[in-house]
Scaffold this motif. Structure first.
Motif, PDB file in Angstrom:
ATOM      1  N   UNK A 153       1.241  -8.332   6.831  1.00  6.80           N
ATOM      2  CA  UNK A 153      -0.168  -7.832   6.052  1.00  6.80           C
ATOM      3  C   UNK A 153      -0.081  -8.309   4.591  1.00  6.80           C
ATOM      4  N   UNK A 154       0.750  -8.453   4.133  1.00  5.95           N
ATOM      5  CA  UNK A 154       2.258  -8.978   2.872  1.00  5.95           C
ATOM      6  C   UNK A 154       2.739  -8.131   1.549  1.00  5.95           C
ATOM      7  N   UNK A 155       2.867  -7.240   1.994  1.00 13.38           N
ATOM      8  CA  UNK A 155       2.589  -5.559   1.115  1.00 13.38           C
ATOM      9  C   UNK A 155       4.211  -5.444   1.440  1.00 13.38           C
ATOM     10  N   UNK A 156       4.518  -4.356   0.439  1.00 12.14           N
ATOM     11  CA  UNK A 156       6.001  -3.975   0.808  1.00 12.14           C
ATOM     12  C   UNK A 156       5.459  -2.619   0.416  1.00 12.14           C
ATOM     13  N   UNK A 157       6.033  -1.411   1.756  1.00 11.42           N
ATOM     14  CA  UNK A 157       5.890  -0.546   2.122  1.00 11.42           C
ATOM     15  C   UNK A 157       7.382   0.452   1.492  1.00 11.42           C
ATOM     16  N   UNK A 158       6.913   1.788   1.043  1.00 10.34           N
ATOM     17  CA  UNK A 158       8.344   2.266   1.001  1.00 10.34           C
ATOM     18  C   UNK A 158       8.329   3.942   1.630  1.00 10.34           C
ATOM     19  N   UNK A 159       9.296   3.948   2.323  1.00 13.88           N
ATOM     20  CA  UNK A 159       9.510   5.812   2.790  1.00 13.88           C
ATOM     21  C   UNK A 159       9.919   6.133   2.165  1.00 13.88           C
ATOM     22  N   UNK A 160      10.370   8.003   1.551  1.00 16.03           N
ATOM     23  CA  UNK A 160      10.615   8.538   1.458  1.00 16.03           C
ATOM     24  C   UNK A 160      11.632   9.126   2.747  1.00 16.03           C
ATOM     25  N   UNK A 161      12.843   8.366   3.135  1.00 17.55           N
ATOM     26  CA  UNK A 161      13.433   9.331   3.859  1.00 17.55           C
ATOM     27  C   UNK A 161      14.313  11.249   4.716  1.00 17.55           C
ATOM     28  N   UNK A 162      14.434  10.990   3.209  1.00 21.17           N
ATOM     29  CA  UNK A 162      15.421  12.297   2.941  1.00 21.17           C
ATOM     30  C   UNK A 162      14.002  13.761   3.894  1.00 21.17           C
ATOM     31  N   UNK A 163      12.346  12.919   2.688  1.00 23.32           N
ATOM     32  CA  UNK A 163      11.936  13.447   2.458  1.00 23.32           C
ATOM     33  C   UNK A 163      10.671  13.618   3.584  1.00 23.32           C
ATOM     34  N   UNK A 164      10.647  12.558   4.608  1.00 25.57           N
ATOM     35  CA  UNK A 164      10.509  11.994   5.047  1.00 25.57           C
ATOM     36  C   UNK A 164       8.359  11.714   5.500  1.00 25.57           C
ATOM     37  N   UNK A 165       8.695  11.073   4.992  1.00 26.06           N
ATOM     38  CA  UNK A 165       7.308  10.728   4.034  1.00 26.06           C
ATOM     39  C   UNK A 165       6.729  10.118   3.508  1.00 26.06           C
ATOM     40  N   UNK A 166       5.666   9.263   3.361  1.00 30.11           N
ATOM     41  CA  UNK A 166       5.081   7.754   3.002  1.00 30.11           C
ATOM     42  C   UNK A 166       5.185   7.662   1.532  1.00 30.11           C
ATOM     43  N   UNK A 167       5.379   6.959   0.825  1.00 33.96           N
ATOM     44  CA  UNK A 167       5.249   7.079  -0.916  1.00 33.96           C
ATOM     45  C   UNK A 167       4.283   6.148  -1.161  1.00 33.96           C
ATOM     46  N   UNK A 168       4.951   4.867  -0.810  1.00 30.27           N
ATOM     47  CA  UNK A 168       3.511   3.702  -1.640  1.00 30.27           C
ATOM     48  C   UNK A 168       3.803   2.591  -0.414  1.00 30.27           C
ATOM     49  N   UNK A 169       2.394   1.677  -0.672  1.00 29.31           N
ATOM     50  CA  UNK A 169       1.944  -0.250  -1.041  1.00 29.31           C
ATOM     51  C   UNK A 169       2.164  -0.616  -1.583  1.00 29.31           C
ATOM     52  N   UNK A 170       2.718  -1.366  -2.386  1.00 30.94           N
ATOM     53  CA  UNK A 170       2.792  -2.908  -3.130  1.00 30.94           C
ATOM     54  C   UNK A 170       1.277  -3.740  -2.694  1.00 30.94           C
ATOM     55  N   UNK A 171       0.848  -4.204  -4.251  1.00 32.71           N
ATOM     56  CA  UNK A 171      -0.563  -4.972  -3.718  1.00 32.71           C
ATOM     57  C   UNK A 171       0.118  -6.173  -2.310  1.00 32.71           C
ATOM     58  N   UNK A 172      -0.921  -6.627  -2.059  1.00 33.34           N
ATOM     59  CA  UNK A 172      -1.014  -7.724  -1.007  1.00 33.34           C
ATOM     60  C   UNK A 172      -0.538  -8.826  -1.456  1.00 33.34           C
ATOM     61  N   UNK A 173       0.470  -9.381  -1.453  1.00 36.36           N
ATOM     62  CA  UNK A 173       0.506 -10.856  -1.603  1.00 36.36           C
ATOM     63  C   UNK A 173       0.031 -12.053  -1.174  1.00 36.36           C
TER      64      UNK A 173
END
Length: 492
Positions: A297-317
């Motif tokens: 989908x053209x995005x970079x995803x960021x996930x926190x493994x220690x806290x086991x949660x989703x952080x953010x998605x970048x704007x689509x490229x």
């Protein structure tokens, strides 16, 4: 004399290293009739089988019947000896070398067909005949597979490489720079559909594989034995795999779902779906805290493994994001795209890109860092490009798969060796020792207009093989004599 070649059941049809027994006189036995052995194919390899008959019109009647082997010095069925001796020296066949013989009976008067099985005989290599050891090469020889490979991975401490293909088969090879040094250790066909990713554990004792059949397999590296299996691990086909540490690993599927698994619990500890398209690649920081994903989908995803949660998605490229790696000691994130552009993110600034660099390539389907500032990229056009990050330059070409798309690249952890796999059903090796000493300056020198990438390895196209290259440079004009070391003619 006529000759007829046939193959009994169970004998390889390749007929490599053929040796033919000629001038038979079966009625009188072998004594006077068999007076020479003729060497067939000059190729090396195990000799398989040859049938030679006295009358071609009898060769296929009723089919040959394999008889029992004769004992040494004995005779059977018309006086055939059980073992023959070479009476002349031929390449790879010494004088007096014994050859096991079996008899084949055919209907006819006094006519016999002889099947020679050269058991265990191999034609010695010319270097070995001359008393020389196998030649040492710059890189291991290519590995040919039965189908196109999707994925490859190096063992963390041994000269072993694993590959998974579109048929679901997994192969493990040992490799060597000695001529003929590659050897298949084992193969596995546990997956029912295409194997899309393989990865060795940190201790090198296990091999993880994921497949389009939605299964995760963990194999024993020594034997290829299936140790652990996660059936229906995802609801859709698996596409990516990342080993985090000795206990945790992550998988991504075709619908954008990410799962993090804990081997101690035998189940997933994080399941999240934030991407709208397939997860193409994953990377993690040195602290094993933030997991990065790229998606169709053209995005970079960021996930926190220690806290086991989703952080953010970048704007689509523009286009799909196909690959991700960390460079500049973890301060920069570089992503490849289906549009042939490299996108750069600052660590901690994942919302928007900090820079972009368009390559003159159809796409960037895979990339791997080889130094702190240099990455190698694989493209649909089959070219492996070495690219410097900040300043952004295409340094040159490491190698190619001759117009066939490249699926994955892998860097050997024990030396300056890069491996690639593509649609040509080959795993190739490339010498990247020259990249460790590359220094790219901010100032751009005037570049040539040749449009050719600089060759960075002995096997890359253009590495001293173009006889007319110098003539073209002279015709180009004196104003273009100054050469850019980085040769960034492949960039915008």
């Amino acid at each position: 004399m006529g000759s007829e070649f046939c193959r009994p059941r169970g004998v390889d049809p390749s007929l490599e290293g053929i040796t033919r027994l000629s001038r038979m006189s079966c009625a009188a036995g072998f004594g006077s009739g068999c007076n020479r052995l003729e060497s067939g194919s000059p190729e090396s390899g195990t000799a398989k089988a040859v049938v030679s008959t006295g009358r071609p019109d009898l060769g296929n009647q009723a089919g040959p019947t394999l008889a029992r082997p004769a004992q040494d010095g004995g005779a059977h069925a018309g006086g055939f000896p059980g073992r023959l001796l070479a009476t002349r020296r031929f390449p790879g066949l010494a004088l007096g070398q014994p050859v096991d013989a079996f008899s084949l009976s055919s209907p006819g008067n006094g006519r016999w067909t002889l099947l020679l099985l050269l058991l265990g005989w191999r034609r010695p290599h010319l270097d070995e005949e001359a008393g020389h050891e196998p030649r040492l090469q710059d890189t291991p020889e290519d590995i040919s597979l039965d189908a196109a490979a999707n994925t490859i991975a190096f063992h963390p401490s041994r000269d072993i490489i694993a590959a998974g293909d579109v048929d679901g088969d997994v192969y493990v090879y040992s490799f060597s720079c000695l001529e003929g040094g590659n050897k298949e250790l084992w193969s596995s066909g546990h997956h029912l559909k295409s194997c899309r990713e393989v990865s060795f554990s940190q201790d090198g004792q296990k091999l993880f594989t994921v497949s389009k059949d939605k299964c995760i397999h963990i194999l024993n590296v020594e034997e290829g034995r299936l140790v652990t299996r996660f059936p229906k691990a995802h609801s859709s086909a698996l596409n990516s795999l990342l080993l985090i540490d000795e206990h945790l690993f992550a998988t991504g599927d075709d619908r954008g779902e990410l799962k993090v698994w804990d081997l101690r619990k035998g189940t997933s500890i994080l399941e999240v779906k934030q991407h709208e398209e397939y997860i193409s690649d994953m990377a993690i920081d040195g602290n094993k805290k933030l997991l990065l994903t790229t998606s169709g989908d053209g995005t970079l995803g960021v996930f926190n493994i220690r806290r086991r949660r989703f952080e953010l998605l970048s704007e689509p490229q523009n286009g799909d994001l196909t690959a991700v790696s960390l460079v500049k000691r973890g301060r920069k994130v570089v992503c490849g795209s289906s549009e042939g552009t490299l996108y750069l993110f600052n660590w901690g600034g994942f919302g928007a890109t900090s820079d972009r660099f368009a390559l003159k390539a159809e796409s960037v389907d895979c990339l791997v860092p080889v130094t702190d500032s240099v990455v190698c990229t694989g493209s649909t056009d089959g070219v492996i490009r070495a690219v410097n990050i900040l300043p952004n330059r295409v340094i040159g070409s490491v190698g190619q798969h001759m117009g066939e798309p490249i699926e994955q690249l892998a860097k050997c952890p024990s030396g300056p060796l890069l491996a690639s796999c593509g649609h040509d059903q080959k795993v190739k090796f490339w010498d990247i020792s020259s990249l460790s000493s590359v220094v790219v300056e901010d100032y751009r020198k005037k570049k040539k207009k040749s449009g050719h990438l600089k060759s960075l390895s002995g096997k890359a196209l253009g590495s001293g093989e173009d006889f007319f290259a110098g003539l073209r440079e002279e015709v180009a004009g004196p104003e273009e004599k100054e050469e850019d070391y980085s040769d960034d003619t492949d960039s915008d």
